[in-house]
Design a protein around this motif. Structure first.
Motif, short mmCIF file in Angstrom:
data_model
loop_
_atom_site.label_atom_id
_atom_site.label_comp_id
_atom_site.label_asym_id
_atom_site.label_seq_id
_atom_site.Cartn_x
_atom_site.Cartn_y
_atom_site.Cartn_z
N THR A 5 53.67 67.93 55.78
CA THR A 5 53.77 66.56 55.23
C THR A 5 52.38 65.95 55.08
O THR A 5 51.39 66.53 55.48
CB THR A 5 54.61 65.69 56.17
OG1 THR A 5 54.11 65.86 57.50
CG2 THR A 5 56.06 66.09 56.13
N GLU A 6 52.34 64.77 54.50
CA GLU A 6 51.08 64.08 54.24
C GLU A 6 50.30 63.86 55.53
O GLU A 6 50.81 63.27 56.48
CB GLU A 6 51.37 62.69 53.63
CG GLU A 6 52.06 62.75 52.30
CD GLU A 6 51.13 63.18 51.19
OE1 GLU A 6 49.90 63.05 51.36
OE2 GLU A 6 51.65 63.67 50.17
N ALA A 58 43.70 68.50 51.49
CA ALA A 58 44.01 68.88 52.87
C ALA A 58 43.52 70.29 53.17
O ALA A 58 43.01 70.57 54.26
CB ALA A 58 45.51 68.75 53.13
N LEU A 59 43.66 71.18 52.19
CA LEU A 59 43.19 72.55 52.36
C LEU A 59 41.68 72.57 52.60
O LEU A 59 41.18 73.20 53.53
CB LEU A 59 43.54 73.36 51.11
CG LEU A 59 43.28 74.85 51.13
CD1 LEU A 59 44.20 75.52 52.13
CD2 LEU A 59 43.49 75.47 49.75
N ALA A 60 40.96 71.82 51.75
CA ALA A 60 39.50 71.74 51.91
C ALA A 60 39.14 71.13 53.25
O ALA A 60 38.22 71.58 53.94
CB ALA A 60 38.90 70.93 50.77
N ASP A 70 51.39 75.45 56.62
CA ASP A 70 52.82 75.17 56.53
C ASP A 70 53.19 74.85 55.08
O ASP A 70 52.98 73.73 54.63
CB ASP A 70 53.18 74.00 57.45
CG ASP A 70 54.67 73.97 57.76
OD1 ASP A 70 55.42 74.65 57.05
OD2 ASP A 70 55.05 73.27 58.71
N GLU A 71 53.69 75.82 54.39
CA GLU A 71 54.08 75.68 52.97
C GLU A 71 53.02 74.94 52.15
O GLU A 71 53.28 73.92 51.55
CB GLU A 71 55.41 74.93 52.87
CG GLU A 71 56.50 75.62 53.67
CD GLU A 71 57.87 75.01 53.42
OE1 GLU A 71 58.06 74.38 52.38
OE2 GLU A 71 58.73 75.18 54.29
N THR A 126 51.67 62.16 61.90
CA THR A 126 51.03 63.33 61.28
C THR A 126 49.55 63.07 61.06
O THR A 126 48.71 63.94 61.34
CB THR A 126 51.69 63.65 59.93
OG1 THR A 126 53.09 63.52 60.06
CG2 THR A 126 51.37 65.04 59.50
N VAL A 127 49.22 61.87 60.57
CA VAL A 127 47.82 61.55 60.35
C VAL A 127 47.06 61.59 61.67
O VAL A 127 45.95 62.12 61.77
CB VAL A 127 47.69 60.15 59.69
CG1 VAL A 127 46.24 59.71 59.65
CG2 VAL A 127 48.28 60.17 58.29
N LEU A 128 47.70 61.07 62.70
CA LEU A 128 47.09 61.06 64.02
C LEU A 128 46.87 62.48 64.53
O LEU A 128 45.77 62.83 64.98
CB LEU A 128 48.03 60.30 64.96
CG LEU A 128 47.46 59.88 66.29
CD1 LEU A 128 46.30 58.93 66.07
CD2 LEU A 128 48.53 59.19 67.11
#
Ligand SMILES: Nc1ncnc2c1ncn2[C@@H]1O[C@H](COP(=O)(O)OP(=O)(O)OP(=O)(O)O)[C@@H](O)[C@H]1O
Ligand SMILES: [Mg+2]
Lengths: 272, 283
Positions: free
Chosen positions: A92-93, A152-154, A167-168, B174-176
């Motif tokens: 997720t984000e 996010a990958l970077a 994760d996916e 999640t951000v945390l």
């Protein structure tokens, strides 16, 4: 120092039972007695029906979640707290919405005290590698879902972690971009071999990337029900390799093993 | 769709729409002043309610005199000292209230035990009508600006406090978790995750807190002071100079609007990362 040939990541006999906070007697055992060992430099994919406990296993591996039973070892040492050798790409984000793409990528370096100038330079380089050169000034809400995944990958890979947990990561991308990213990932990985645990729904993706594919059973009480070594030659091109007879043979074998579980998992969600 | 120009009535062309809102808004203000003028200046209309033609002016003032008083204030410069004091009090109340709300809000939000312990007291302090503390502050801090600032702080603090508290609890887990895995220490989490998240809530309440800082300053002055716009009003009231009272109110309103505008500008510049409705540009 841990011994050189210890596995990078060893999840041994892991059981995860979730208890509802307000009603302790309603338990859900997501994962039961699961063992997953990843050698240094090995690329392992985990496939399984939705809701079976794939993300849960990764959370255990990175130390966000403690297993109810079983042990986690990282390069031979029991894991305490967060797994410092791992990078984690969340399903997720997970980007900080108040930072630009560039500042999100530099975040890990900043936390480690790398000087701003150097961090920015490296981040620009990484943004270019994931195909986002020139988008560094944008905030996450100004990027598409796929672009956010690539940021996010970077953000994760810039720290050069010994173990990469994904994760996916590419499920939000269209098939062409996805294959580009998969090839890019393989190239990065073969230049600098890290251990990778790659979670996906997509069996073709799993086979074309990995050294080994692990199939999980449907939940509850998920455990691995099959492991398949992928002996396809490297370097691979993910688009071309899908057309080789060996790929099709492997695909058929693994698909047979998975089919029953997918149907089981689907039936269960329908009943609920 | 489009009708020929001639078939449109005057009303159809004049009626309020996006383009001429400002004109209409100014127009409404002028109409308001005109009605006020007609109803209060002795001799224009026969007294409707009062038995004496001068009473309306006594109770409601006369707009021309009010405006000329405002003009005098700014022209002679007599108002600046008072305005400056009021704005300075507002500013201090705002800054002190925001910083203390931020610090204590963060501290309590990150300490479940401390927050559970203080919970009933916070609720009690918040529901207390805090304006009533003004006389006590006058005793404690004297009649100078400190007592007004203190009153403003008590008003601002709770708004900021509750928003910070909420902001910390709304941080995406999640951000945390991601920030922790990227290597953030406890301090860095505070600085790079909790504070930015809390700040978005604080900014959402900025209009409120600046407004209340202003209220605190003026009410404080009104209840006892030797300087400030509230003091001008208090004095005028003592001599039944209703025109000056209205002039003071007018000046305060204008400055409240200006403060609000400044806040809007600051908000826009500081919250660029937040998604806003309708960000597409029409070509
Ligand atoms: N914190 C939690 N409390 C209770 N149950 C949970 C919790 N986290 C996960 N679960 C349950 O554990 C099971 C596995 O969840 P998980 O997120 O690991 O699935 P997944 O395999 O990653 O699924 P998907 O492929 O859809 O992402 C699910 O049935 C879910 O409802
Ligand atoms: Mg998942």
């Amino acid at each position: 120092m841990a011994s050189q040939d210890a596995p990078a990541l060893a999840l041994e006999n892991i059981t995860v039972t979730f208890a509802a906070r307000d009603a302790k007697d309603t338990r859900y055992t997501a994962v039961k007695d699961a063992t997953l060992v990843v050698a240094p430099g090995e690329f392992v994919s985990v496939v399984g029906p939705t809701g079976c406990g794939k993300s849960t296993l990764l959370n255990i591996a990175v130390g966000l979640l403690e297993p109810s039973a079983g042990s986690v070892k990282v390069f031979g040492k029991p894991l305490v707290g967060l797994n410092g050798s791992a990078g984690y790409l969340f399903q997720t984000e997970a980007l900080m919405p108040w930072r630009t793409a560039l500042d999100n990528v530099t975040a890990g370096l900043e936390f480690r005290g790398v000087l701003r100038g150097e961090a920015v330079q490296r981040a620009e380089d990484w943004l270019a590698r994931v195909g986002l050169a020139g988008h560094g000034h944008r905030y996450p809400h100004q990027l598409s879902g796929g672009m956010r995944k690539r940021v996010a990958l970077a953000q994760t890979l810039i720290l050069d972690p010994q173990i990469i947990l994904m994760d996916e990561p590419f499920s939000a991308l269209d098939i062409q971009t996805r294959q580009l990213m998969e090839n890019e990932l393989l190239e990065l990985w073969s230049a600098n071999r890290k251990s990778v645990v790659f979670i996906t729904h997509d069996l073709e993706e799993a086979i074309s990337l990995s050294d080994r594919v692990v199939v999980l059973s449907a939940g509850p009480e998920t455990r691995p029900i099959g492991e398949f070594a992928i002996d396809l030659p490297r370097p691979r091109d993910v688009a071309e390799i899908r057309l080789t007879p060996r790929f099709i043979e492997l695909h058929t074998r693994i698909w047979h093993a998975m089919k029953d579980e997918v149907l089981k998992g689907y039936a269960r969600t329908r009943i609920q | 769709m489009r009708e020929p120009e001639s078939s449109k009535g005057v009303w159809a062309r004049m009626r309020p729409r996006q383009g001429n809102l400002r004109v209409w808004q100014v127009g409404m203000l002028l109409v308001f002043f005109a009605i006020w003028h007609v109803l209060t200046v002795p001799g224009i209309v026969p007294p409707l309610y009062f038995d004496d033609a001068n009473k309306a002016a006594f109770f409601f003032g006369e707009p021309l005199k009010v405006l000329s008083r405002v003009w005098d204030w700014f022209y002679s410069g007599a108002i600046y000292e008072h305005l400056w004091v009021t704005l300075w009090e507002t500013f201090l109340a705002f800054v002190i209230g925001t910083v203390s709300g931020l610090v204590i809000g963060l501290w309590l939000a990150l300490n479940p035990i401390a927050s559970a312990l203080c919970d009933p007291y916070i609720k009690a302090l918040n529901s207390m009508p805090r304006v009533i503390l003004a006389p006590i502050f006058s005793v404690w801090f004297g009649l100078d600006i400190a007592s007004k600032v203190a009153l403003g702080v008590t008003l601002v603090f709770f708004i900021v406090f509750f928003n910070v508290y909420q902001g910390v609890r709304e941080v995406s887990p999640t951000v945390l978790a991601n920030a922790r895995i990227l290597g953030a220490s406890q301090r860095q989490l505070l600085r790079h995750v909790y504070v930015p998240s809390a700040m978005s809530w604080v900014f959402a309440s900025l209009h409120n807190s600046v407004g209340l800082a202003f209220v605190g300053a003026v009410v404080g002055e009104y209840l006892g002071s030797s300087r400030g716009v509230g003091y001008l009003i208090l004095q005028a009231e003592g001599t039944f100079d209703i025109n000056t009272v209205f002039a003071g109110i007018l000046v305060l309103t204008a400055f409240a609007l200006i403060l609000d505008f400044v806040v809007s500008v600051a908000e826009k510049r500081l919250m660029v990362w937040q998604p806003r409705q309708g960000e597409t540009e029409r070509i």
